[in-house]
Design an enzyme around this catalytic site. Structure first.
Site, PDB file in Angstrom:
ATOM      1  N   THR A  62      26.775   2.959  38.397  1.00 19.25           N
ATOM      2  CA  THR A  62      26.741   3.675  39.674  1.00 19.25           C
ATOM      3  C   THR A  62      25.323   3.631  40.220  1.00 19.25           C
ATOM      4  OG1 THR A  62      26.310   5.801  38.592  1.00 19.25           O
ATOM      5  CG2 THR A  62      28.613   5.204  38.989  1.00 19.25           C
ATOM      6  N   GLU A  63      25.202   3.410  41.517  1.00 17.14           N
ATOM      7  CA  GLU A  63      23.896   3.333  42.181  1.00 17.14           C
ATOM      8  C   GLU A  63      23.923   4.224  43.417  1.00 17.14           C
ATOM      9  OE1 GLU A  63      21.157   1.734  41.333  1.00 17.14           O
ATOM     10  OE2 GLU A  63      21.715   0.103  39.968  1.00 17.14           O
TER      11      GLU A  63
END
Length: 574
Positions: A285-286
């Site tokens: 996840t970013e």
């Protein structure tokens, strides 16, 4: 006295614990320190029998790595969970402690699974594993300035660990104690799904959350199909409904996202690339660096909650897909090692961006890029996410690893590779690689001078191996890990990381004035060698003008040249 008595009657024997996390207490402005995080999970462990905090091996800071296990039926035995067909989701936080959203989101989520009945239904078929802070070392190195492009929190940890390593480049080479302990956890629990929480740098856009999924083209077909046809669409739809619409990780084709996004090839140095070697679907996840910190934490919370919910719902489908993939790898013959992006193929993705524009820089006076937040747009843009293999090898029946290469053997053992040692000195018919060409980086990268573009020349011959050398058959779950670490052409092979650099050096050579007479005798008594030498001089006229180069050519084609120079020491039994 009467007032005091009344107070005693109305005050409970003990006050209920304060379940607000440091992030919540700060109004969403701060992230928990390492000690606050671990103390919070200790509190959960003490309060709820469904939560257990495990302590594993050390990190490079000298502190242990922790693992939180949340199991509604209070079963914390790996073998028992597998027998009962539970799906395991492993969430790793704080690999880059300056990107701490997952640390705080996971604390809140773990608590809410215990205290909110409607959430507990998502854990009927799932056991949730959480590494609270992976880069313990970096989390202890707290500061306010190292993330120059990031909007909060008030203070945070540092990207490098105690040895200044980026742990998200250390999965295959396993230089750090952190990585060795992570490998122990991963191999013991063998999760079905892995999530690594991060914050992105780069372009400006409307999305709070972007996502890297394990590169689909590397996955076995059952896992690829489930990921692309079921899990990713469900995650995208769920995050849209949660008011955190996702886009793929923003790696732009041109200067701005409108030009298109490029897929990310997560080689095994990265977390999701490593987990894919063992048929675990990985996600990174970013969250977007410029969004308020509390929004980034909420988006991470929403993603993790949704992921667990989807795995619970698809538990049987995931089990079947992973079982098929695990069976396939046992008999798979050809393995792709290196990949290139196919820019002739593109999908369309909905992207919510800001128009990229240029204006004079107040620093240099030159044109500079900026994003105009008053010029928001939503449109479909190209997404290039198809990769094709450029190097494919046929696996051998077995590898033979000489015991001398202890660093490599230790890494194989850490990854549960099944090996047997030769009981006596044994001559074997094998295929050996000679390294004919390679390139080496001019600057160090994560403690190594990386090699690349390796070329090999195979040669079949009989070779003596010694009692205690390791024989490794490729009929096991670790087949893909073995191929991608032991084949020198692979991008993250142990050769490319420099574990075999000693073979690149000659240990013996010659004195020119002595070897002149030897070389003359060799040419006189060996007509084929003379022909080779004449052909070399014709093909290399400039080098032929050098007496040293002539002697070197003859030396390298003579019995005096050491056979171990540039000979890759790991043999293949075909």
């Amino acid at each position: 006295m009467l007032l005091h008595y009344l107070l005693l009657l109305t005050t409970p024997w003990f006050l209920p614990p304060d379940w607000l996390t440091p992030h919540e207490k700060s109004g969403g402005q701060e992230t928990a320190t390492y000690q606050e995080c671990i103390s919070y999970y200790e509190q959960l462990d003490q309060a709820y029998e469904e939560v257990k905090l495990f302590t594993y091996g050390l990190t490079d800071s000298g502190r242990p790595l922790h693992l939180v296990v949340i199991s509604l039926d209070r079963d914390f035995e790996v073998q028992s969970l597998r027998q009962r067909n539970k799906r395991l989701v492993l969430v790793q936080n704080g690999i880059h402690p300056g990107e701490p959203e997952g640390i705080d989101a996971s604390m809140m989520l773990a608590r809410d699974y215990m205290q909110q009945k409607d959430l507990r239904a998502s854990l009927q078929n799932v056991v949730l594993l959480i590494i609270p802070v992976y880069n313990v070392d970096g989390a202890l190195n707290r500061n306010r300035t190292s993330r120059a492009n990031q909007n909060g929190p008030a203070s945070y940890g540092f990207r490098g660990n105690a040895r200044n390593l980026d742990l998200n480049r250390d999965y295959i080479k396993t230089d750090s104690r952190n990585a060795r302990t992570f490998t122990q956890i991963f191999q013991e629990w063998q999760p079905d799904i892995f999530v690594d929480t991060h914050t992105s740098n780069g372009a400006d856009y409307q999305h709070v959350m972007t996502l890297i999924a394990t590169q689909k083209d590397k996955l076995a077909s059952p896992l690829k199909n489930y990921l692309t046809q079921n899990l990713l669409p469900a995650l995208e739809d769920g995050m849209e409904k949660a008011k955190f619409p996702m886009a793929p990780y923003v790696n732009t084709k041109g200067a701005t996202p409108e030009t298109g996004l490029l897929g990310f090839m997560d080689s095994p140095r990265y977390s999701s690339g490593y987990t894919a070697l063992f048929n675990t679907i990985g996600f990174v996840t970013e969250t977007h660096m410029l969004k308020p910190f509390d929004q980034r934490v909420k988006a991470t919370y929403a993603f993790l909650e949704l992921m667990v919910k989807m795995v619970n719902q698809d538990a049987a489908r995931i089990a079947d897909a992973r079982s098929q993939a695990n069976q396939a790898v046992l008999t798979q013959t050809n393995f792709p090692l290196n990949w290139v992006l196919d820019t002739t193929q593109a999908d369309k993705v909905k992207f919510r961006g800001y128009r990229g524009k240029y204006k004079p820089s107040e620093v240099s006076g030159l044109p500079r890029l900026y994003y105009d937040r008053k010029a928001a747009f939503t449109k479909n843009i190209p997404y290039y996410n198809t990769f094709r293999a450029t190097t494919v090898i046929t696996k051998p029946k077995a590898y033979v690893v000489p015991q001398a290469w202890g660093e490599v053997i230790a890494r194989l053992q850490l990854n549960n590779v099944t090996m047997e040692q030769l009981p006596v000195d044994t001559e074997l018919e094998v295929e050996l690689y000679h390294i004919t060409d390679y390139q080496t980086a001019q600057r160090p990268y994560e403690g190594h001078y990386l090699h690349r573009d390796v070329q090999v020349r195979p040669e079949k011959r009989k070779l003596l191996f010694y009692r205690g050398d390791y024989l490794i058959y490729l009929n096991q779950p670790a087949n893909r890990y073995l191929v991608e670490t032991l084949e020198p052409q692979a991008v993250d092979s142990f050769f490319n990381w420099g574990f075999f650099d000693a073979i690149l050096e000659q240990k013996e050579y010659f004195s020119d004035y002595v070897f002149e007479d030897v070389a003359a005798e060799l040419l006189k008594n060996n007509p084929p060698l003379r022909q080779q030498h004449d052909a070399w001089k014709k093909a290399n006229p400039e080098q032929a003008k050098s007496a040293q180069s002539n002697l070197d050519f003859i030396y390298r084609h003579s019995p005096y040249y050491e056979p171990s120079h540039l000979r890759y020491p790991i043999a293949r039994i075909l």
